[in-house]
Write an enzyme that holds these catalytic residues in place. Structure first.
Site, PDB file in Angstrom:
ATOM      1  N   CYS A 162       7.648   5.705   2.004  1.00  0.00           N
ATOM      2  CA  CYS A 162       7.075   6.790   1.261  1.00  0.00           C
ATOM      3  C   CYS A 162       7.328   7.036  -0.267  1.00  0.00           C
ATOM      4  O   CYS A 162       6.546   7.244  -0.883  1.00  0.00           O
ATOM      5  CB  CYS A 162       7.169   8.121   1.920  1.00  0.00           C
ATOM      6  SG  CYS A 162       6.846   8.086   3.780  1.00  0.00           S
TER       7      CYS A 162
ATOM      8  N   CYS B 205      11.804   9.114   4.510  1.00  0.00           N
ATOM      9  CA  CYS B 205      10.994   7.712   4.680  1.00  0.00           C
ATOM     10  C   CYS B 205      11.148   6.988   3.354  1.00  0.00           C
ATOM     11  O   CYS B 205      10.417   7.392   2.201  1.00  0.00           O
ATOM     12  CB  CYS B 205       9.696   8.307   4.977  1.00  0.00           C
ATOM     13  SG  CYS B 205       8.407   6.669   4.851  1.00  0.00           S
TER      14      CYS B 205
END
Length: 310
Positions: free
Chosen positions: A71, A68
């Protein structure tokens, strides 16, 4: 948001809180090291590390994954904020790939996703890319609720408990011009200044065209800049209503990737390449290659998509 946590777990957390109150433990059990404000949590330790701990201090849960890209910007920011708030909350990091059951219990549809647990009560905070100021406002509200409603004033942080083996900056070599520009880019990302980050990464690449960190950072910053002002609902509607519209599908693919739906983003653009021609087709291919840069050339999903594309 469909948030569900096992009632038995919540009951145990409430029982622990009540027992602490009977023993006169006001919540702050004292003496936690700065490093103890950020912890990794898995399913086996969730009750102890999150639910029971939430009877002493608000626990902010960062649901993340290695693949991700947003993230990778949000998680370090949350870690710095945990240190800045100095014990008013604890940050618990949960790798969703290794803890699918927790992801399902919290009803998470996309990451990054951030929740809080206060005295055994779970609260959704935000999902997806979020600006630093909004995050601070949310955290301020969280600690205020924790103090006013539950009497949780946080933990006492003892800097003397920090491990003595921490690296000594004085022994490091002075940072070069590229290092300073890379640091400026990271700071711009943390501040939500995506345009500034894009320019900083471009400045690095103008002096060092092969700088892989700058190439990756530039691709990520440009992606975040594109989606920052987008209306997700309208973008999704346009993509659904106009499946043959290259720009509509490109915009939706950006949102897919920011939300952590890597394969959806790739599949959408590959399908659009096959449906379009000429300049539209070229534009879709270029965006797909840019998203490959964001995820990383060695990622198996990139390798698989390249095989289909070429």
């Amino acid at each position: 948001m469909g948030l569900q946590i096992a009632r038995s777990q919540l009951a145990k957390a409430e029982q622990a809180r009540a027992e602490a109150a009977r023993q006169g433990d006001g919540g702050g059990s004292g003496g936690v090291s700065p490093a103890g404000l950020v912890i990794d949590v898995d399913e086996a330790g969730f009750e102890r590390d999150v639910l029971q701990r939430s009877t002493e201090v608000p626990v902010v849960i960062d649901f993340w994954a290695e693949w991700c890209e947003p993230c990778k910007h949000l998680s370090p920011l949350l870690e710095r904020l945990a240190a800045e708030y100095n014990g008013r909350f604890v940050l618990a990091k949960v790798d969703v790939d290794a803890n699918q059951m927790l992801m399902q219990q919290f009803g998470i549809q996309r990451i990054p996703a951030v929740f809080a647990v206060v005295a055994g009560h779970a609260l959704p905070l935000f999902q997806g890319a979020t600006g630093p100021e909004q995050i601070r406002q949310t955290l301020d509200q969280l600690v205020q609720i924790a103090e006013e409603r539950f009497g949780l004033t946080g933990l006492v942080v003892d800097p003397d408990t920090e491990p003595a083996s921490a690296p000594v900056a004085a022994s490091e070599e002075p940072a070069g011009p590229c290092d300073a520009l890379l640091e400026a880019a990271v700071q711009a990302l943390d501040a939500g200044d995506f345009g500034g980050a894009v320019q900083a990464y471009k400045n690095v690449l103008s002096d060092d065209q092969g700088n892989t960190e700058a190439k990756l950072g530039l691709a990520q910053a440009e992606l975040l800049q594109r989606v920052a002002g987008a209306d997700p609902q309208q973008v999704r509607k346009d993509a659904a209503d106009k499946p043959g519209d290259a720009q509509a599908q490109i915009a939706a693919a950006d949102l897919d990737l920011v939300g952590g739906h890597v394969e959806d983003a790739f599949g959408r653009l590959i399908d659009t390449v096959q449906r379009t021609a000429g300049d539209d087709r070229d534009a879709v291919r270029r965006r797909l290659l840019e998203l490959f840069e964001v995820v990383g050339a060695d990622d198996p999903r990139v390798i698989a998509a390249r095989r289909v594309l070429f």
